[in-house]
Design an enzyme around this catalytic site. Structure first.
Site, PDB file in Angstrom:
ATOM      1  N   ASP A  55       9.626 -17.852  22.038  1.00 29.55           N
ATOM      2  CA  ASP A  55      10.209 -16.609  21.510  1.00 29.55           C
ATOM      3  C   ASP A  55      11.686 -16.353  21.866  1.00 29.55           C
ATOM      4  O   ASP A  55      12.087 -16.534  23.016  1.00 29.55           O
ATOM      5  CB  ASP A  55       9.479 -15.383  22.077  1.00 29.55           C
ATOM      6  CG  ASP A  55       7.984 -15.483  22.039  1.00 29.55           C
ATOM      7  OD1 ASP A  55       7.466 -16.475  21.527  1.00 29.55           O
ATOM      8  OD2 ASP A  55       7.345 -14.559  22.540  1.00 29.55           O
ATOM      9  N   GLU A  71       1.731  -9.267  19.201  1.00 31.88           N
ATOM     10  CA  GLU A  71       2.756  -9.631  20.178  1.00 31.88           C
ATOM     11  C   GLU A  71       4.138  -9.218  19.667  1.00 31.88           C
ATOM     12  O   GLU A  71       4.323  -8.982  18.471  1.00 31.88           O
ATOM     13  CB  GLU A  71       2.730 -11.148  20.429  1.00 31.88           C
ATOM     14  CG  GLU A  71       1.386 -11.625  20.989  1.00 31.88           C
ATOM     15  CD  GLU A  71       1.355 -13.119  21.350  1.00 31.88           C
ATOM     16  OE1 GLU A  71       0.787 -13.444  22.401  1.00 31.88           O
ATOM     17  OE2 GLU A  71       1.885 -13.937  20.587  1.00 31.88           O
TER      18      GLU A  71
HETATM   19  C1  FRU Z   1       4.518 -14.826  21.862  1.00 29.26           C
HETATM   20  C2  FRU Z   1       4.128 -14.831  23.333  1.00 29.26           C
HETATM   21  C3  FRU Z   1       4.397 -13.482  23.963  1.00 29.26           C
HETATM   22  C4  FRU Z   1       4.571 -13.814  25.405  1.00 29.26           C
HETATM   23  C5  FRU Z   1       5.257 -15.160  25.344  1.00 29.26           C
HETATM   24  C6  FRU Z   1       4.876 -16.098  26.439  1.00 29.26           C
HETATM   25  O1  FRU Z   1       4.769 -16.090  21.347  1.00 29.26           O
HETATM   26  O2  FRU Z   1       2.774 -15.199  23.472  1.00 29.26           O
HETATM   27  O3  FRU Z   1       3.400 -12.514  23.717  1.00 29.26           O
HETATM   28  O4  FRU Z   1       5.332 -12.854  26.074  1.00 29.26           O
HETATM   29  O5  FRU Z   1       4.917 -15.736  24.095  1.00 29.26           O
HETATM   30  O6  FRU Z   1       5.626 -17.265  26.378  1.00 29.26           O
END
Ligand code: FRU
Length: 506
Positions: free
Chosen positions: A29, A211
């Site tokens: 992300d 998310e």
């Molecule tokens: C989304 C996610 C988020 C989390 C991060 C962990 O892709 O799962 O919810 O904070 O990636 O790497």
């Protein structure tokens, strides 16, 4: 500071030219997107020690033009107590946090502490702060972390913005209770103490965990007197094309509660027949965890997505680095068919520095593929095409076509005139066997405008990003073709279609 593509050994096959990828190792992300003192900061979920997910830390890159990124040292590393999950960053202009020194506003990152088994808070996810008083070069974790703990195992991905409206002026945090499909809102005067405001959801797509939310206000058709608030909710799996994707809701926000005007289905869904009716940021497989920049100049709302999908992200071809970001996209609200919708355009790498390689049109399209001459071929291209469908059954483009195989290896962008549907088929795009869910055909209903279809495409070695009808719908997919698959073709099924105009820029 190292420059992107600086290490020849890693500047290899599939490495994009215009999409940010870490020089080495894993990325997911985008985090902490913020503009400060003329510099765009892109932080990101990063494993500094390997090319699969783990050791989650915030990597860092900077840019002044949103196209050329300089990789910086890891900004916020994980430690024995916590992994540093996704979040956002703000310029604390009024030094509400008190972290600033010498009258210089601090940058404050709000991230999720994912506590390790060795932590007293093991198993929890809570929100924490880190701050920088040297414009993002170095970061210090706040001694009072976490600043918001709900004793939850799935409370994450805080996006913080400054609200200034009828209800007052304060920081607002949107975060998720991921498994419950809820966006939870909090407010704060100083980023350290948070007060609960409200909860949104479940609604529309709930086939996976929610998310990386975002919430921002945009004018409709540029009219500051007519705005909507946009609530972005990424989810994985359960996206429109399978696996990870981002959805959005339009509505109002009064400083306390977001009220959606585009909810199609309330509650957690078991029936997904309404999926195409929801608002999607992208209709492809590889645009996830998309969030927007804070403090972008000129009121622009700029977003970046992770150009990957949790279904197969750990298996994509890698040479010491894995995964790239999307191009930066500007999002706007425009009235189409009598209602406001999100339209998107990419920050264009070819705008200032591109070379016109090939142009054609207007011309009638015969039944079949017309292969374009060698100068129109390549793996880093912008392609603009306008078709008049006429009586043709289908019109479209053949991308990254093989040379020695008569174009058998290919990625096909096709518009089915009767169905009013645009599709991107990557089932024969090259290396597709690394994961069973990778070969796929993405589809989106797109109406013709005056009988015409307008397409803008960006090819960048391992990706195809499609913007249809001036950004009304986008499809983003990774592809892993052979090095020699550089061919471009225009095609029709049936007679009567016209290629109004084609421009290829490299
Ligand atoms: C989304 C996610 C988020 C989390 C991060 C962990 O892709 O799962 O919810 O904070 O990636 O790497």
């Amino acid at each position: 500071m190292t420059s992107l593509n600086a290490t020849p050994a890693l500047d290899c096959r599939y490495r994009p030219k215009w999409h940010y990828a870490a020089e080495r190792n894993w990325l997911n992300d985008p985090n902490g997107l913020v503009h400060s003192n003329g510099v765009y900061h892109l932080f990101y979920q990063h494993n500094p020690f390997g090319d699969v997910w783990g050791n989650m830390s915030w990597g860092h890159a900077t840019s002044t033009d949103l196209l050329n990124w300089d990789e910086q040292p890891v900004a916020i590393p994980c430690d024995e107590q916590e992994a540093i999950f996704s979040g956002s960053a703000v310029v604390d202009t009024h030094n509400t946090s008190g972290f600033g020194v010498g009258g210089v506003p601090p940058l404050v990152a709000v991230y999720t502490s994912a506590y390790s088994p060795s932590s007293p808070l093991a198993g929890r996810q809570a929100q924490s702060l880190a701050y920088s008083t040297d414009d993002g070069a170095t970061w210090t974790k706040y001694a009072g972390n976490p600043v918001l703990d709900r004793a939850s195992a799935d409370f994450r991905d805080p996006k913080v913005f400054w609200y200034d409206g009828d209800a007052g002026s304060y920081w607002v945090m949107v975060a998720v209770e991921a498994v419950r499909h809820e966006v939870v809102l909090y407010k704060s005067a100083d980023l350290k103490t948070w007060e609960y405001l409200s909860t949104f959801g479940p609604a529309n797509a709930t086939g996976g965990v929610w998310e990386c939310p975002d919430l921002f206000e945009l004018p409709v058709d540029g009219d500051a007197g007519n705005t909507r608030w946009v609530l972005v909710v990424n989810l994985s799996p359960g996206g429109i094309a399978g696996g990870s994707a981002g959805q959005y809701f339009l509505g109002t926000f009064d400083g306390v509660t977001f009220r959606s005007q585009t909810t199609v289905t309330e509650g957690t869904q078991t029936d997904d027949s309404r999926m195409p009716d929801y608002g999607w940021l992208d209709w492809g497989r590889d645009y996830y965890a998309a969030v927007s920049f804070s403090n972008a100049p000129d009121g622009r709302r700029l977003m970046i997505g992770w150009m990957n999908n949790w279904q197969y992200a750990a298996s994509t071809p890698s040479q010491g680095w894995r995964s790239a970001m999307s191009l930066v996209r500007e999002v706007r609200l425009e009235t189409r068919d009598g209602r406001p919708v999100l339209v998107q355009s990419a920050v264009d790498p070819f705008g200032a520095s591109g070379t016109a390689l090939f142009a054609a049109g207007p011309e009638h399209l015969a039944d079949g593929v017309r292969w374009l001459p060698a100068e129109a071929s390549g793996d880093v291209l912008r392609i603009d095409a306008e078709f008049k469908a006429g009586h043709a059954g289908k019109v479209g483009l053949v991308l990254r076509a093989g040379s020695g195989d008569g174009g058998k290896e290919r990625t096909v962008l096709s518009y089915d005139v009767a169905a009013g549907e645009l599709s991107l088929d990557r089932t024969a795009s090259g290396d597709v066997d690394f994961h069973e869910t990778f070969p796929s055909v993405e589809r989106v209903a797109v109406p013709l405008a005056d009988g015409r279809l307008r397409l803008r495409l960006f090819l960048d070695r391992c990706s195809v990003e499609v913007f249809a009808q001036d950004g009304l719908a986008t499809i983003t997919d990774q592809v892993f073709p052979s090095d020699s698959s550089l061919g471009l073709g225009v095609f029709a099924e049936g007679h009567g279609g016209t290629l109004v105009r084609l421009d290829v820029v490299g």
